[in-house]
Design a protein around this motif. Sequence first.
Motif, PDB file in Angstrom:
ATOM      1  N   GLY A  68      57.756 -11.763   0.920  1.00 50.12           N
ATOM      2  CA  GLY A  68      57.568 -13.145   0.498  1.00 50.12           C
ATOM      3  C   GLY A  68      56.496 -13.844   1.314  1.00 50.12           C
ATOM      4  N   VAL A  69      56.400 -13.526   2.596  1.00 48.98           N
ATOM      5  CA  VAL A  69      55.352 -14.095   3.448  1.00 48.98           C
ATOM      6  C   VAL A  69      53.978 -13.632   2.970  1.00 48.98           C
ATOM      7  CG1 VAL A  69      54.360 -14.090   5.771  1.00 48.98           C
ATOM      8  CG2 VAL A  69      56.813 -14.380   5.479  1.00 48.98           C
ATOM      9  N   ILE A  70      53.865 -12.357   2.611  1.00 53.35           N
ATOM     10  CA  ILE A  70      52.587 -11.852   2.096  1.00 53.35           C
ATOM     11  C   ILE A  70      52.199 -12.596   0.820  1.00 53.35           C
ATOM     12  CG2 ILE A  70      51.468  -9.856   1.005  1.00 53.35           C
ATOM     13  CD1 ILE A  70      52.891  -8.064   2.991  1.00 53.35           C
ATOM     14  N   GLN A  71      53.151 -12.763  -0.081  1.00 55.22           N
ATOM     15  CA  GLN A  71      52.858 -13.460  -1.321  1.00 55.22           C
ATOM     16  C   GLN A  71      52.513 -14.923  -1.061  1.00 55.22           C
ATOM     17  OE1 GLN A  71      52.204 -11.851  -3.794  1.00 55.22           O
ATOM     18  NE2 GLN A  71      53.824 -10.652  -4.717  1.00 55.22           N
ATOM     19  N   SER A  72      53.238 -15.556  -0.163  1.00 54.22           N
ATOM     20  CA  SER A  72      52.988 -16.960   0.141  1.00 54.22           C
ATOM     21  C   SER A  72      51.666 -17.156   0.864  1.00 54.22           C
ATOM     22  CB  SER A  72      54.130 -17.510   0.997  1.00 54.22           C
ATOM     23  OG  SER A  72      53.879 -18.836   1.397  1.00 54.22           O
ATOM     24  N   SER A  73      51.246 -16.181   1.677  1.00 57.31           N
ATOM     25  CA  SER A  73      50.035 -16.332   2.488  1.00 57.31           C
ATOM     26  C   SER A  73      48.798 -16.565   1.633  1.00 57.31           C
ATOM     27  CB  SER A  73      49.826 -15.092   3.370  1.00 57.31           C
ATOM     28  OG  SER A  73      49.560 -13.934   2.594  1.00 57.31           O
ATOM     29  N   PHE A  74      48.827 -16.072   0.414  1.00 58.78           N
ATOM     30  CA  PHE A  74      47.715 -16.319  -0.510  1.00 58.78           C
ATOM     31  C   PHE A  74      47.451 -17.809  -0.652  1.00 58.78           C
ATOM     32  CE2 PHE A  74      46.204 -17.294  -4.774  1.00 58.78           C
ATOM     33  CZ  PHE A  74      45.125 -16.444  -4.920  1.00 58.78           C
ATOM     34  N   PHE A  75      48.485 -18.632  -0.547  1.00 55.70           N
ATOM     35  CA  PHE A  75      48.351 -20.066  -0.799  1.00 55.70           C
ATOM     36  C   PHE A  75      48.212 -20.904   0.471  1.00 55.70           C
ATOM     37  CE2 PHE A  75      50.614 -18.290  -4.440  1.00 55.70           C
ATOM     38  CZ  PHE A  75      49.864 -18.787  -5.495  1.00 55.70           C
ATOM     39  N   TRP A  76      48.155 -20.274   1.643  1.00 61.11           N
ATOM     40  CA  TRP A  76      48.110 -21.045   2.885  1.00 61.11           C
ATOM     41  C   TRP A  76      46.841 -21.896   2.984  1.00 61.11           C
ATOM     42  CZ3 TRP A  76      50.016 -16.876   6.947  1.00 61.11           C
ATOM     43  CH2 TRP A  76      51.363 -16.607   6.702  1.00 61.11           C
ATOM     44  N   LEU A  77      45.714 -21.362   2.565  1.00 63.96           N
ATOM     45  CA  LEU A  77      44.463 -22.127   2.568  1.00 63.96           C
ATOM     46  C   LEU A  77      43.972 -22.419   1.160  1.00 63.96           C
ATOM     47  CD1 LEU A  77      42.411 -20.550   5.517  1.00 63.96           C
ATOM     48  CD2 LEU A  77      43.760 -22.650   5.494  1.00 63.96           C
ATOM     49  N   PHE A  78      44.833 -22.189   0.186  1.00 55.95           N
ATOM     50  CA  PHE A  78      44.484 -22.439  -1.214  1.00 55.95           C
ATOM     51  C   PHE A  78      44.119 -23.905  -1.413  1.00 55.95           C
ATOM     52  CE2 PHE A  78      45.189 -23.023  -5.731  1.00 55.95           C
ATOM     53  CZ  PHE A  78      44.865 -21.801  -6.308  1.00 55.95           C
ATOM     54  N   ALA A  79      44.921 -24.805  -0.826  1.00 56.85           N
ATOM     55  CA  ALA A  79      44.676 -26.243  -0.977  1.00 56.85           C
ATOM     56  C   ALA A  79      43.355 -26.641  -0.331  1.00 56.85           C
ATOM     57  CB  ALA A  79      45.829 -27.041  -0.368  1.00 56.85           C
ATOM     58  N   VAL A  80      43.066 -26.064   0.852  1.00 51.39           N
ATOM     59  CA  VAL A  80      41.803 -26.367   1.529  1.00 51.39           C
ATOM     60  C   VAL A  80      40.627 -25.918   0.663  1.00 51.39           C
ATOM     61  CG1 VAL A  80      40.399 -25.916   3.576  1.00 51.39           C
ATOM     62  CG2 VAL A  80      42.880 -26.177   3.796  1.00 51.39           C
ATOM     63  N   GLN A 115      43.863   2.194   4.861  1.00 51.45           N
ATOM     64  CA  GLN A 115      45.192   1.981   5.434  1.00 51.45           C
ATOM     65  C   GLN A 115      45.163   0.679   6.249  1.00 51.45           C
ATOM     66  OE1 GLN A 115      47.899   3.947   4.817  1.00 51.45           O
ATOM     67  NE2 GLN A 115      46.582   5.088   3.420  1.00 51.45           N
ATOM     68  N   VAL A 116      46.030  -0.234   5.926  1.00 52.31           N
ATOM     69  CA  VAL A 116      46.033  -1.542   6.590  1.00 52.31           C
ATOM     70  C   VAL A 116      47.447  -1.882   7.039  1.00 52.31           C
ATOM     71  CG1 VAL A 116      44.018  -2.485   5.406  1.00 52.31           C
ATOM     72  CG2 VAL A 116      46.272  -2.659   4.327  1.00 52.31           C
ATOM     73  N   GLY A 117      47.529  -2.815   7.972  1.00 50.25           N
ATOM     74  CA  GLY A 117      48.816  -3.266   8.469  1.00 50.25           C
ATOM     75  C   GLY A 117      49.198  -4.614   7.901  1.00 50.25           C
ATOM     76  N   PHE A 118      50.360  -5.086   8.280  1.00 54.19           N
ATOM     77  CA  PHE A 118      50.910  -6.356   7.804  1.00 54.19           C
ATOM     78  C   PHE A 118      49.958  -7.516   8.083  1.00 54.19           C
ATOM     79  CE2 PHE A 118      53.733 -10.074   8.591  1.00 54.19           C
ATOM     80  CZ  PHE A 118      54.293 -10.183   7.326  1.00 54.19           C
ATOM     81  N   THR A 119      49.411  -7.582   9.290  1.00 55.50           N
ATOM     82  CA  THR A 119      48.531  -8.685   9.668  1.00 55.50           C
ATOM     83  C   THR A 119      47.236  -8.662   8.868  1.00 55.50           C
ATOM     84  OG1 THR A 119      49.429  -8.659  11.917  1.00 55.50           O
ATOM     85  CG2 THR A 119      47.336  -9.794  11.590  1.00 55.50           C
ATOM     86  N   THR A 120      46.663  -7.496   8.678  1.00 59.97           N
ATOM     87  CA  THR A 120      45.421  -7.390   7.910  1.00 59.97           C
ATOM     88  C   THR A 120      45.630  -7.819   6.466  1.00 59.97           C
ATOM     89  OG1 THR A 120      44.666  -5.565   9.297  1.00 59.97           O
ATOM     90  CG2 THR A 120      43.580  -5.822   7.176  1.00 59.97           C
ATOM     91  N   ILE A 121      46.753  -7.407   5.880  1.00 58.48           N
ATOM     92  CA  ILE A 121      47.051  -7.808   4.508  1.00 58.48           C
ATOM     93  C   ILE A 121      47.119  -9.323   4.408  1.00 58.48           C
ATOM     94  CG2 ILE A 121      48.788  -7.777   2.674  1.00 58.48           C
ATOM     95  CD1 ILE A 121      49.508  -4.948   3.557  1.00 58.48           C
ATOM     96  N   ILE A 122      47.803  -9.943   5.344  1.00 56.40           N
ATOM     97  CA  ILE A 122      47.922 -11.402   5.318  1.00 56.40           C
ATOM     98  C   ILE A 122      46.544 -12.050   5.458  1.00 56.40           C
ATOM     99  CG2 ILE A 122      48.751 -13.396   6.631  1.00 56.40           C
ATOM    100  CD1 ILE A 122      51.328 -11.919   7.111  1.00 56.40           C
TER     101      ILE A 122
END
Length: 440
Positions: A68-80, A115-122
Motif C-alpha cells: 500500500g505504501v508503494i501504491q500511495s507513494s505515486f501520489f506523494w508529489l502528485f499534487a506538487v 533488480q530493485v529494492g523497496f526504496t528504489t521502487i518508491i
Amino acid sequence: MAVDRQEVPGSPSVTAAGSPVPAVKRRAWYVLALLVCLMLVNFADKVVVALSGVGMKKELGLDGSQFGVIQSSFFWLFAVGSVLGGWLGGKVRARWLLAGIAAVWALSLAPMVAQVGFTTIIACRVLLGFAEGPTVALAMQVAHSWFPAHRRSVPSSIVIAGAGVGPLIAAPVLTWVVEAYSWHAAFGALAAFGAVFAVLWLLGGDSGPEGARAVDRDVAATVLPERVPLRRLFSTGTLIGMAILFFVAYANTSVGVSWLPLYLREGLGYDATTAGRLVVLPYLGAAVAVILVGVLSGALTKRGVGNRVTRGVLPAVMVLVSGVCTVAFSSLDRGVPQMTLLVIGACLNSAGYGVAFAGLADVAPAKQRSTVFGIIAAVYSLGGVVAPLVIGGLVDAGESAAAGYGDGFLVLGVTMIIGAVAALLLVHPDRDAAKLAAAS
C-alpha cells in the motif's frame, strides 16, 4: 468587451461563415487522438504495479501495508506536480511541456527493468507521480484550446476515455508480459512506449487557436473576465463542489488502479489469467460510458438544458450511484452479480469526469484554466494518497483477505456517496460564471 474570436471572419480558426476551417478541424481531432494516447500511457503506468503486485510482493517479501505504501507513494508529489504543471501550462508551449513530461515518465520507469529494492521502487514511483500529476489538467487545457465552449463536452469525454483504454489494453498485454517474462519486463515495455509518445508529440502535438482567446463564453453567452483572483474562483460553489467530487471519484479510480487486480486474486481467489481478463471489464465499460455521457451532455446542451444539469448534476449523480454500487458489491461473494455491480460502479464513476471538467471550464477564465485544472488535480490527488493506504491497512487488519477488501470497499463507497451529495448541493456553473462576470 473582447470579441469572441470564433465569430470573426478571416480568423485563422474560422471560415467566413464562422465555422472552423477544415484544416484546423482535422488538426484538432489529430491532436485529440494524441491526447488519448497520452492518457493511455498515463493510466497504463499507474496500473502496472498492481498487475505486477503478486510477483513483486513475493520477490521483495512485502506485506499488504508495505505494498500500500508503494501504491500511495505515486501520489506523494502528485499534487506538487499538478500545481507546478498547471502554472507552467500558461507559460511553456504545450508541444515542449507534454513531450518533456512523457520523457520523464520513461526515465522513471527504466530503473525497474533491473533488480530493485523497496526504496528504489518508491523513489521511481514518486518521480513518476510528480511527472504525471499535471497530465490530465494539461491534456484538458490542450483539448479545450481546439474546441469552442459549446463543443467541449465530447472532446473532454474522449480524452478521459483514454484513461479507460489505458488499463483496458495494458491489463491483458502486461499480464502476458509478466507471466511470460517478468514484472520487470512490463516496466521496460512502458518505458519504451513513453519514449515513443514523446517523439510523436514533438512531431504533431500542440495547443490550438481557441487557447489564444482572451475571454471565453459559455452557452448562455456569459463573458468571463480575463482574470479572476484565485481566492474568489475557489470560493465559488462550483469549484468547491467539483473539488470534492473529483476527490472521492479519484479515490475510487486510484483503488481500482492500485488494488483491483490483487482484490480479484487475493480477495476473490481468481487465477492470474482470469483476473487479467476480468480487470479489463471495468475499463472497457468506462471507456464507452465516458463517451456516451459526453454525447448525452452535449445533446442536452443543444436542447437548452442548463450547465448545472449537464455538467454538475449529471456527473454528481453518476458518482453517487457508483458509491451505492461499491457499497453493494463489497458484501457479496464472487460471481456474476458482484462483478456486474463492480463494473457498473466503475463505469459511472469514470463517466462523469469529462463533463465535470467541462463544467470547470465554464467557470475558469481561459488564461487561468491550466492553473485551475492543476489545483483541482492537486486536490483530487489526495484521494490517491489516502485510498490505497486505507485499503492496505484494512486488508492487513481483516480476519481474511476477502474480509479486509470488503471493509475497504465499504468505506470507499460511503465516502463517495457523501462527496457526491455535497457536489449536488454546491455545483452551479451558470450561476457562478454570472457572478464572476458581474463582479469584473
